[in-house]
Design a protein around this motif. Structure first.
Motif, PDB file in Angstrom:
ATOM      1  N   GLU A 527       0.830  -1.208   0.000  1.00  0.00           N
ATOM      2  CA  GLU A 527       0.000   0.000   0.000  1.00  0.00           C
ATOM      3  C   GLU A 527       0.861   1.254   0.000  1.00  0.00           C
ATOM      4  O   GLU A 527       0.535   2.244  -0.663  1.00  0.00           O
ATOM      5  CB  GLU A 527      -0.933  -0.003   1.230  1.00  0.00           C
ATOM      6  N   CYS A 552       3.141  -8.078  -5.952  1.00  0.00           N
ATOM      7  CA  CYS A 552       1.764  -8.549  -5.706  1.00  0.00           C
ATOM      8  C   CYS A 552       1.680 -10.053  -5.947  1.00  0.00           C
ATOM      9  O   CYS A 552       0.946 -10.768  -5.251  1.00  0.00           O
ATOM     10  CB  CYS A 552       0.784  -7.813  -6.617  1.00  0.00           C
ATOM     11  N   ASN A 557      -1.329 -10.428  -3.542  1.00  0.00           N
ATOM     12  CA  ASN A 557      -2.255  -9.311  -3.320  1.00  0.00           C
ATOM     13  C   ASN A 557      -3.062  -9.104  -4.600  1.00  0.00           C
ATOM     14  O   ASN A 557      -2.571  -8.549  -5.590  1.00  0.00           O
ATOM     15  CB  ASN A 557      -1.476  -8.045  -2.961  1.00  0.00           C
ATOM     16  N   LEU A 558      -4.305  -9.564  -4.569  1.00  0.00           N
ATOM     17  CA  LEU A 558      -5.127  -9.571  -5.781  1.00  0.00           C
ATOM     18  C   LEU A 558      -5.572  -8.172  -6.191  1.00  0.00           C
ATOM     19  O   LEU A 558      -5.501  -7.808  -7.364  1.00  0.00           O
ATOM     20  CB  LEU A 558      -6.346 -10.474  -5.567  1.00  0.00           C
ATOM     21  N   SER A 559      -6.051  -7.354  -5.221  1.00  0.00           N
ATOM     22  CA  SER A 559      -6.626  -6.052  -5.566  1.00  0.00           C
ATOM     23  C   SER A 559      -5.602  -5.131  -6.232  1.00  0.00           C
ATOM     24  O   SER A 559      -5.866  -4.559  -7.304  1.00  0.00           O
ATOM     25  CB  SER A 559      -7.214  -5.382  -4.321  1.00  0.00           C
ATOM     26  N   LEU A 560      -4.425  -4.988  -5.610  1.00  0.00           N
ATOM     27  CA  LEU A 560      -3.403  -4.137  -6.213  1.00  0.00           C
ATOM     28  C   LEU A 560      -2.817  -4.774  -7.473  1.00  0.00           C
ATOM     29  O   LEU A 560      -2.430  -4.078  -8.421  1.00  0.00           O
ATOM     30  CB  LEU A 560      -2.284  -3.852  -5.209  1.00  0.00           C
ATOM     31  N   GLU A 562      -4.412  -6.496  -9.686  1.00  0.00           N
ATOM     32  CA  GLU A 562      -5.315  -6.214 -10.809  1.00  0.00           C
ATOM     33  C   GLU A 562      -5.142  -4.780 -11.294  1.00  0.00           C
ATOM     34  O   GLU A 562      -5.173  -4.513 -12.506  1.00  0.00           O
ATOM     35  CB  GLU A 562      -6.754  -6.468 -10.388  1.00  0.00           C
ATOM     36  N   ILE A 563      -4.948  -3.830 -10.350  1.00  0.00           N
ATOM     37  CA  ILE A 563      -4.748  -2.421 -10.740  1.00  0.00           C
ATOM     38  C   ILE A 563      -3.468  -2.286 -11.572  1.00  0.00           C
ATOM     39  O   ILE A 563      -3.459  -1.670 -12.641  1.00  0.00           O
ATOM     40  CB  ILE A 563      -4.668  -1.520  -9.485  1.00  0.00           C
ATOM     41  N   TYR A 586      -4.106 -15.284  -9.727  1.00  0.00           N
ATOM     42  CA  TYR A 586      -5.401 -15.986  -9.728  1.00  0.00           C
ATOM     43  C   TYR A 586      -5.200 -17.466  -9.395  1.00  0.00           C
ATOM     44  O   TYR A 586      -5.959 -18.048  -8.596  1.00  0.00           O
ATOM     45  CB  TYR A 586      -6.073 -15.852 -11.100  1.00  0.00           C
TER      46      TYR A 586
END
Length: 745
Positions: A527, A552, A557-560, A562-563, A586
């Motif tokens: 983060e 990631c 860390n999936l959310s970051l 994907e970004i 994934y």
């Protein structure tokens, strides 16, 4: 007899044989008293004999005169044998002969050419003592000499005392200040010249433009070019040749095209220097097609244009085209010089054709072209890129034999080569014995230490550099931050990142932000790394987002992830690595539908996963092994040795890290997949083909996986071997069951 001797000496067909025949008559009949004949004889001798032999002839003269020496001195000066010019003046002094105002400029010219300040000052003192201080030609020569010796203050002092200053000496002073980048003083002198009633000529303008360009003041050079035209001066070929490099470095294509139009309009296309400058300009501006068109339109290609074209192709990554052009002109038996060979070797070395670079180096020597101190630093990276330590050492020996090692760029290249070949101790040895160092040298050793994860040594070298008075640049801080990244030193990383602009006036660039993102990401502060990206003063590039995505994947860390991946899909739509990293995230979470969606995206774009491969040098041959590939001729032996090692490794308590296999298959299949990783195969191949105890070195094109890292640690202990593995992140030095990275990479 006098008439026949005179005719023989004055004949345009006179040879050394004729001169010796006449000399024999002089000795036989005692003709040395005839000053005119003696002078003519010495002039003829000076065309054929080196100065040491001329000295013997001079010493044989009973009473040499100033005319005897003047003929030799002027001849030597015309032939640019400046060391011998000074030698002849020394001989004059020993004979008690005093040079006059016609001879002194030759001595001054020799001092200028040799940048020999001490004898130049002696000639100056002699001229002043003997009343030549008012001779404008002689004083002008002294001004040029001081400028050549980089003594601008002495030149200015002498210039200020001159009564008669012509446009030549004004132009010399202006060019001298321009060359040093002292813009205001150069312009001031230019205006003073005009106010003194001396109108500038093309030499004046060209000197300023060339000087500013050489000093890196490209804006100033281009502005002067425009001012010159507005003042009614028509630029010549020299002007164009001087301004085009600045335009190229500024990447001002529009201005470059306008100058090209002027070249065509004025009929300067036949000027080889102009053509080379045009090719260089288009190459620097990234206009490969325009550059090729200029080259193709040349009626008779000369070596300068060919060299500029090859360099331009290389600069634009067109190494295959460069090789084709090189081979075509070589087949035409064009006399290629050291610059041509160096250009093509450098092109291959910089564009992934390392083996071709080494082969070209051999061909170069076979063709009788001697490599120079520029060729060697161009070639050494080829050895480093493929870790050909044997070749690197051979080139090191070649440099020592030919006296190139003392060249700071050769030494710096060797430092980098040994570091990339896993021999950081040899890098430091090369650094320590360098007679002189520059910023390139300091950066090379710091980069080597950082590559090997030696943060403490990197930081020590940084502070040692500061103590020596060397100012760091952006590359220096990239090395320091990279070292902090390799060791997870977040506090130290922040310290150097914040201080680079505050204390050293080095503004952070994209690569420095990428280092900080990598540093924070790798210690799990994802983060915080993302916050840096959002606060960057410029749009993040693929390197920055790639650093975040890689971490990631490590921390799942999936959310970051994907970004970062979405940004990368836009920036690098054809890079399969980004798709693989997201699909692996994934897969690690068992999200097989999403993993398949990413795989389908790759398939629709025609993208394939980059295969993992490793290579190892054994003897004089490099072996390449691909993960899962069984085509190597020694594969049966490799698998047998692997099986034996596997039994021993498991006895030590090792369990296969099947979590590294992100495929929806059975555990047994995962274990089998791990066994086929290329770095394991390369290490085993090295074990069965080298003597016990011999170090092994492997290069991997991807990041080494956790399982391979653990296995190679154990192999290093079981086999009693030092094993060096260079992956995309760093060097791993395995010894006695321990890795230099401390299991952080």
């Amino acid at each position: 007899m006098f008439q026949s001797i005179s005719q023989c000496l004055n004949s345009t067909t006179s040879t050394l044989f004729h001169a010796r025949q006449v000399h024999a008559h002089y000795l036989k009949f005692g003709l040395f008293s005839n000053t005119q004949l003696t002078t003519t004889l010495l002039t003829l001798y000076s065309h054929y004999l080196p100065f040491p032999q001329l000295k013997i002839i001079l010493s044989s003269l009973p009473q040499p005169t100033i005319f005897s020496f003047s003929s030799i001195i002027h001849s030597l000066a015309r032939s640019r044998h400046f060391h011998h010019v000074l030698g002849a003046f020394s001989q004059m002094g020993s004979r008690g002969l005093v040079p006059d105002s016609y001879l002194l400029p030759s001595a001054i010219k020799a001092c200028a050419a040799l940048k020999a300040l001490k004898p130049g000052r002696q000639v100056h003192a002699f001229a002043s003592v003997n009343g030549f201080g008012s001779d404008s030609v002689l004083m002008s020569s002294l001004v040029h000499m001081y400028l050549k010796c980089n003594r601008i203050e002495d030149a200015q002092k002498l210039f200020d005392g001159m009564c008669d200053r012509d446009v030549i000496v004004w132009s010399a002073m202006i060019a001298g200040y321009s060359r040093l980048g002292i813009v205001d003083r150069a312009k001031e002198l230019f205006n003073e010249m005009r106010n003194a009633g001396v109108e500038p000529n093309l030499v004046s303008w060209n000197g300023m433009i060339a000087g500013f360009g050489n000093a890196g003041l490209y804006d100033e050079a281009v502005m002067l070019f425009r001012e010159m035209i507005s003042d009614g001066f028509l630029p010549d070929g020299s002007t164009v040749s001087c301004v085009l490099p600045g335009i190229g470095n500024m990447k001002d294509v529009l201005m470059g095209e306008q100058v090209h139009g002027y070249v065509i309009k004025q009929g300067l296309e036949s000027d080889n220097f102009v053509l080379s400058a045009l090719l260089d300009m288009y190459g620097r501006c990234g206009c490969a097609s325009e550059m090729s068109r200029v080259f193709d339109e040349i009626d008779q290609t000369e070596i300068g244009s060919l060299n500029a074209y090859l360099t331009g192709l290389s600069r634009n990554g067109l190494v295959d085209t460069a090789l084709e052009v090189f081979k075509k002109f070589k087949a035409r038996e064009m006399e290629l010089n050291v610059v041509t060979w160096t250009s093509i070797i450098s092109s291959c070395s910089q564009n992934g054709k390392d083996m071709e670079a080494l082969e070209l180096f051999r061909d170069m020597q076979a063709d009788g072209v001697e490599p120079n101190a520029v060729t060697i630093p161009s070639l050494i990276p080829a050895c480093a890129n493929i870790s050909r330590l044997t070749h690197g050492k051979a080139i090191h020996c070649f440099s020592l034999r030919n006296g190139f090692f003392d060249d700071v760029y050769v030494s710096s290249a060797l430092i980098g080569m040994y570091a990339k070949c896993g021999r950081i101790q040899l890098s430091r040895h090369c650094f320590d014995i360098m007679p002189s160092r520059n910023l390139v040298s300091w950066n090379a050793i710091m980069n080597g230490y950082a590559m090997h994860g030696k943060a403490r040594e990197t930081i020590e070298m940084f502070h040692m550099m500061l103590q020596k008075g060397q100012k760091p640049d952006s590359t220096t801080f990239t090395c320091v931050l990279h070292a902090c990244t390799q060791n997870g030193l977040t506090e130290e990383g922040w310290h150097y990142f914040n201080n680079m602009s505050k204390e050293h006036n080095v503004k952070p660039k994209m690569e420095h932000y990428a280092c900080m993102v990598t540093l924070l990401s790798r210690v799990g502060k994802l983060e915080e790394a993302y916050s840096i990206i959002k606060e960057m003063p410029f749009e993040p590039d693929a390197c920055v987002w790639g650093a975040l995505l890689s971490s990631c994947r490590v921390y799942n860390n999936l959310s970051l992830g994907e970004i970062a991946a979405e940004k990368l899909f836009v920036l690098e739509p054809d890079n399969p690595g980004n798709y693989i990293l997201l699909s692996n995230i994934y897969a690690s979470k068992g999200m097989w539908d999403e993993e398949n969606r990413i795989r389908d995206m790759m398939k629709s774009k025609g993208l394939k996963k980059n295969p993992g491969y490793s290579w190892i040098e054994i003897g004089q041959r490099v072996h390449t092994l691909l993960s899962g590939d069984k085509s190597h001729p020694q594969m049966k032996e490799i698998l047998e040795k692997s099986e034996k090692l596997s039994i021993e490794i498991k006895k030590s308590g090792y369990l296969p890290m099947t979590k590294s296999v992100l495929q929806d298959v059975e555990e047994q299949d995962k274990e089998q997949i791990l066994c086929g990783h290329s770095e394991k195969l390369a290490v085993v191949l090295g074990l069965i083909n080298t003597s016990p105890g011999q170090p092994l070195q492997v290069i991997k094109n991807l990041r080494i996986c956790d399982d391979c890292h653990a296995v190679i640690k154990i192999i290093s202990r079981l086999e009693g071997r030092e094993i060096f593995v260079r992956d995309t992140n760093r060097f791993h030095h395995f010894k006695d069951g321990v890795c230099s990275c401390g299991d952080f990479w």
